[in-house]
Write a protein that holds these residues in place. Structure first.
Motif, PDB file in Angstrom:
ATOM      1  N   ASP A   5      52.951  28.923 -57.110  1.00  0.00           N
ATOM      2  CA  ASP A   5      52.418  28.456 -58.180  1.00  0.00           C
ATOM      3  C   ASP A   5      51.651  27.163 -57.829  1.00  0.00           C
ATOM      4  OD1 ASP A   5      54.388  26.756 -58.296  1.00  0.00           O
ATOM      5  OD2 ASP A   5      55.338  27.417 -60.219  1.00  0.00           O
ATOM      6  N   ALA A   6      51.923  26.327 -56.988  1.00  0.00           N
ATOM      7  CA  ALA A   6      51.267  25.210 -56.777  1.00  0.00           C
ATOM      8  C   ALA A   6      50.061  25.216 -55.754  1.00  0.00           C
ATOM      9  CB  ALA A   6      51.983  24.097 -56.214  1.00  0.00           C
ATOM     10  N   VAL A   7      49.836  26.529 -55.304  1.00  0.00           N
ATOM     11  CA  VAL A   7      48.823  26.799 -54.412  1.00  0.00           C
ATOM     12  C   VAL A   7      47.408  26.904 -55.142  1.00  0.00           C
ATOM     13  CG1 VAL A   7      47.745  28.361 -52.507  1.00  0.00           C
ATOM     14  CG2 VAL A   7      50.224  27.607 -52.688  1.00  0.00           C
ATOM     15  N   VAL A   8      46.197  26.410 -54.566  1.00  0.00           N
ATOM     16  CA  VAL A   8      44.933  26.381 -55.107  1.00  0.00           C
ATOM     17  C   VAL A   8      44.647  28.061 -55.134  1.00  0.00           C
ATOM     18  CG1 VAL A   8      42.403  26.172 -54.691  1.00  0.00           C
ATOM     19  CG2 VAL A   8      44.108  24.172 -54.594  1.00  0.00           C
ATOM     20  N   TYR A  68      50.713  33.291 -66.545  1.00  0.00           N
ATOM     21  CA  TYR A  68      50.979  33.127 -65.061  1.00  0.00           C
ATOM     22  C   TYR A  68      50.775  34.590 -64.161  1.00  0.00           C
ATOM     23  CZ  TYR A  68      53.495  28.936 -66.568  1.00  0.00           C
ATOM     24  OH  TYR A  68      53.736  27.620 -66.992  1.00  0.00           O
ATOM     25  N   ALA A  69      50.346  35.503 -64.909  1.00  0.00           N
ATOM     26  CA  ALA A  69      50.022  36.658 -64.189  1.00  0.00           C
ATOM     27  C   ALA A  69      49.194  36.631 -63.096  1.00  0.00           C
ATOM     28  CB  ALA A  69      49.106  37.844 -65.211  1.00  0.00           C
ATOM     29  N   PRO A  70      48.168  35.662 -62.818  1.00  0.00           N
ATOM     30  CA  PRO A  70      47.396  35.419 -61.551  1.00  0.00           C
ATOM     31  C   PRO A  70      48.222  35.272 -60.501  1.00  0.00           C
ATOM     32  CG  PRO A  70      46.277  34.542 -63.523  1.00  0.00           C
ATOM     33  CD  PRO A  70      47.649  34.692 -63.858  1.00  0.00           C
ATOM     34  N   VAL A  71      49.341  34.185 -60.545  1.00  0.00           N
ATOM     35  CA  VAL A  71      50.359  34.105 -59.721  1.00  0.00           C
ATOM     36  C   VAL A  71      51.088  35.104 -59.073  1.00  0.00           C
ATOM     37  CG1 VAL A  71      52.279  32.517 -58.986  1.00  0.00           C
ATOM     38  CG2 VAL A  71      50.556  31.763 -60.745  1.00  0.00           C
ATOM     39  N   SER A  72      51.446  36.008 -59.783  1.00  0.00           N
ATOM     40  CA  SER A  72      52.467  37.127 -59.691  1.00  0.00           C
ATOM     41  C   SER A  72      51.312  38.258 -58.719  1.00  0.00           C
ATOM     42  CB  SER A  72      52.732  37.890 -60.720  1.00  0.00           C
ATOM     43  OG  SER A  72      53.499  37.150 -61.505  1.00  0.00           O
ATOM     44  N   HIS A  73      50.304  38.337 -59.330  1.00  0.00           N
ATOM     45  CA  HIS A  73      49.181  39.232 -58.530  1.00  0.00           C
ATOM     46  C   HIS A  73      48.922  38.738 -57.231  1.00  0.00           C
ATOM     47  CE1 HIS A  73      45.332  41.696 -59.359  1.00  0.00           C
ATOM     48  NE2 HIS A  73      45.681  42.105 -58.307  1.00  0.00           N
ATOM     49  N   GLY A  74      48.580  37.256 -56.964  1.00  0.00           N
ATOM     50  CA  GLY A  74      48.641  37.049 -55.734  1.00  0.00           C
ATOM     51  C   GLY A  74      49.649  36.815 -54.867  1.00  0.00           C
ATOM     52  N   VAL A 124      44.444  25.012 -59.150  1.00  0.00           N
ATOM     53  CA  VAL A 124      46.081  25.503 -58.733  1.00  0.00           C
ATOM     54  C   VAL A 124      46.354  26.438 -59.611  1.00  0.00           C
ATOM     55  CG1 VAL A 124      48.338  24.607 -58.913  1.00  0.00           C
ATOM     56  CG2 VAL A 124      46.598  23.309 -57.897  1.00  0.00           C
ATOM     57  N   SER A 125      47.087  27.640 -59.025  1.00  0.00           N
ATOM     58  CA  SER A 125      47.294  28.818 -59.435  1.00  0.00           C
ATOM     59  C   SER A 125      47.833  28.862 -60.864  1.00  0.00           C
ATOM     60  CB  SER A 125      48.164  29.598 -58.468  1.00  0.00           C
ATOM     61  OG  SER A 125      47.455  29.763 -57.369  1.00  0.00           O
ATOM     62  N   PRO A 185      43.445  37.522 -57.642  1.00  0.00           N
ATOM     63  CA  PRO A 185      44.076  36.609 -58.802  1.00  0.00           C
ATOM     64  C   PRO A 185      43.087  35.770 -59.149  1.00  0.00           C
ATOM     65  CG  PRO A 185      45.320  36.626 -56.416  1.00  0.00           C
ATOM     66  CD  PRO A 185      43.924  37.379 -56.094  1.00  0.00           C
ATOM     67  N   VAL A 186      42.192  35.445 -58.502  1.00  0.00           N
ATOM     68  CA  VAL A 186      41.275  34.345 -59.225  1.00  0.00           C
ATOM     69  C   VAL A 186      40.579  35.185 -60.342  1.00  0.00           C
ATOM     70  CG1 VAL A 186      39.095  32.949 -58.900  1.00  0.00           C
ATOM     71  CG2 VAL A 186      40.724  33.143 -57.099  1.00  0.00           C
ATOM     72  N   SER A 187      39.944  36.283 -60.177  1.00  0.00           N
ATOM     73  CA  SER A 187      39.475  37.270 -61.045  1.00  0.00           C
ATOM     74  C   SER A 187      40.422  37.526 -62.291  1.00  0.00           C
ATOM     75  CB  SER A 187      38.972  38.570 -60.232  1.00  0.00           C
ATOM     76  OG  SER A 187      38.396  38.685 -59.342  1.00  0.00           O
TER      77      SER A 187
END
Lengths: 349, 349
Positions: A208-211, A245-251, B211-212, B247-249
């Motif tokens: 979750d700390a990743v760009v 936080y859904a995008p974190v899970s998606h990634g 950051v995510s 995830p960005v989208s």
């Protein structure tokens, strides 16, 4: 922090998964509240063999059941890292901890923490570490030079724990599955994606700390190519229907390319914790959505079970609750800490 | 970069959407290749009124149709920023550009760029900016102190452009919609989520650099509360089925809480650009998935049209192609640069 140290910190972490140096001396200090000592408790519970002992300032402090050691005793026994096992008030670092950390670092022990304020920003500690040849490892800080996701399938099998919400057992479920797999003679590695998980596993990436651009690439790096019959059991983050936080899970889902997911849930939870306007999604929707998205990178992804934290249920209701869920979804359904995860693994192999 | 400047850079950006200072002098230098000057061309095309002129070292360099000005002339006419309108070889900065930038900064002009190597890492330039009271703005660097997403609905209307892939017209579609809305007397603001968009709009957040954990929060900040009848027209990023950038989208979608989406596509594109193993999803699946995910935060989200980049189609096939798509989806379907976006706006209002 002087520019020279920023440079060295970034080199230290360059292009690699964080890796900690065992054995650990777990710092408790004078913390008496169990909820503030969860990190240390988790390490002691799951990785007792990596723990040399605990450092307590007071006998009334939380006891992880590890030998009480002074810093001198730990050093004499070859301790590799001082691991901060408590949350510090205000996210910073207490004077008592700083004193111990400086002494440990100047004697060559790595200092490991996941506090809001990075330890490496404390000049006196950075100085001590430089002199002692020790590393200061903030497990909230992801590696530098992460790659973009490739979508290329890697050899090896992967299981990812996903959730109906955050903070309901995705890490513990993954740890228990890995433990049960190993007990059965399967090749399995726990892959940590959050700070406490990283401290338990001794390595990992704080996803979750990743760009955002590098989220999938980081997740791919977390479970690298492996033997065809090896299982990476990956700690999930967030939740696919979470409003923040859904995008974190998606990634993490895309980068993990899971062959199998296990859905984690907490009995009695009805709304997203901390987002009271959002109802929890149904377990069905969580399965469907995760598999739909995962199949973009692994068409064979399936759900192999449901893991429920039943701590809020009266003991008498537990079994009926799990059985009813299991019947409804035609999937094994367990409380991993009470039942273990054998039935999930049966479904896998 | 000395620590003192890291501090000042982070304060500059603290808790705010990046905002640029017009009017602009667009730097072209001696770049003769149009594809390397897309940023400058975009600014000159969409925001001619914010451009004072262009700075060229050579008459054979790309011409945006703006007055050629020397730095002295631009300063005399009150230029606010020197905007680097070209990609620099290797992502760094040429000696010729550096010389102009130092002189501009020491005379108080902001320096704006979206290069891979942050301009603020060049000591001589940082020094000149400090002396001249100018800012060095790297539009790839997101603001500090971004919030976590709340999921709370904000007043005002929002339209988000989404895509079947990256780099096929999401930014241009959003810009054209905003332009056409304004021409019709509607209140509308273009919201930029990427570096070129930010340079065109004069403000925005580079969403993919966030950051995510803060992705949704950043996207919420990008289109703040507004009049009930005001439209934010938000530049999309990535694509919801993209193997690396989904995830960005997803984050931008949640934070935008769109009332309406427009799906952008490029005629003849069959695979994800740069990821040849991945077939492009159907427009139908892109609509369905985006709406499913968006409705978690805005149950009223709808798709109002399809925007197609038809530059790869023979002119004679264009009209039939658009008509056939329009019939298939029962939605207006346009090439925004050729047809404008009136039919999409009709569908909205």
């Amino acid at each position: 922090m002087p520019a020279s140290e920023i440079q060295s910190t970034s080199k230290r972490a360059s292009n690699s998964v964080l890796t900690l140096k065992p054995p650990y001396l777990i710092y408790v200090g004078d913390e008496t509240r169990a909820t503030y000592a969860k990190t240390g408790a988790g390490i002691a519970y799951w990785r007792k063999d990596m723990c040399l002992g605990q450092f307590r300032n007071d006998v009334s402090a939380v006891d992880f059941g590890l030998p009480d050691l002074t810093l001198g005793e730990a050093l004499a026994q070859g301790a590799g890292s001082l691991v901060v096992g408590t949350a510090q008030i205000g996210g910073g670092i207490s004077e008592a901890l700083l004193k111990v950390a400086i002494e440990a670092a100047s004697n060559g022990m790595d200092i490991v923490a996941g506090l809001h304020r990075p330890l490496s920003s404390i000049e006196a500690l950075a100085q001590a570490a430089a002199e002692g040849g020790a590393r200061i490892i903030d497990v909230r800080v992801p590696p530098q030079d992460l790659p973009i996701g490739t979508g290329q399938k890697r050899l090896g099998k992967r299981l990812l724990t996903v959730g109906t919400d955050c903070a309901l057992g995705k890490k513990y479920t993954a740890l228990q599955i890995q433990k049960d797999m190993q007990a059965r003679g399967l090749k399995a590695t726990f892959r940590a994606s959050g700070q406490t998980g990283i401290m338990i596993a001794g390595s990992g990436i704080p996803i979750d700390a990743v760009v955002s651009d590098f989220l999938v690439g980081a997740a791919e790096l977390l479970s690298p190519e492996n033997d065809a019959d090896h299982w990476d059991v990956i700690e999930g983050q967030g939740a696919i229907f979470h409003p923040a936080y859904a995008p974190v899970s998606h990634g993490l889902l895309l980068g993990s390319q899971p062959d199998a997911i296990v859905v984690c849930h907490e009995a009695k939870r009805t709304h997203v914790s901390g987002w009271p306007d959002f109802e929890l999604p149904s377990i069905k929707n969580v399965i469907v959505k995760n598999l739909e998205l995962a199949r973009r990178v692994n068409p064979n992804a399936i759900c192999v079970g449901i893991s429920v934290n039943t701590s809020k249920l009266p003991a008498a209701e537990r079994e009926d609750y799990l059985k009813s869920l299991s019947d409804q979804y035609d999937l094994p359904c367990v409380d991993p800490i009470i039942d273990g995860t054998s039935s999930l693994i049966d479904k896998l192999v």
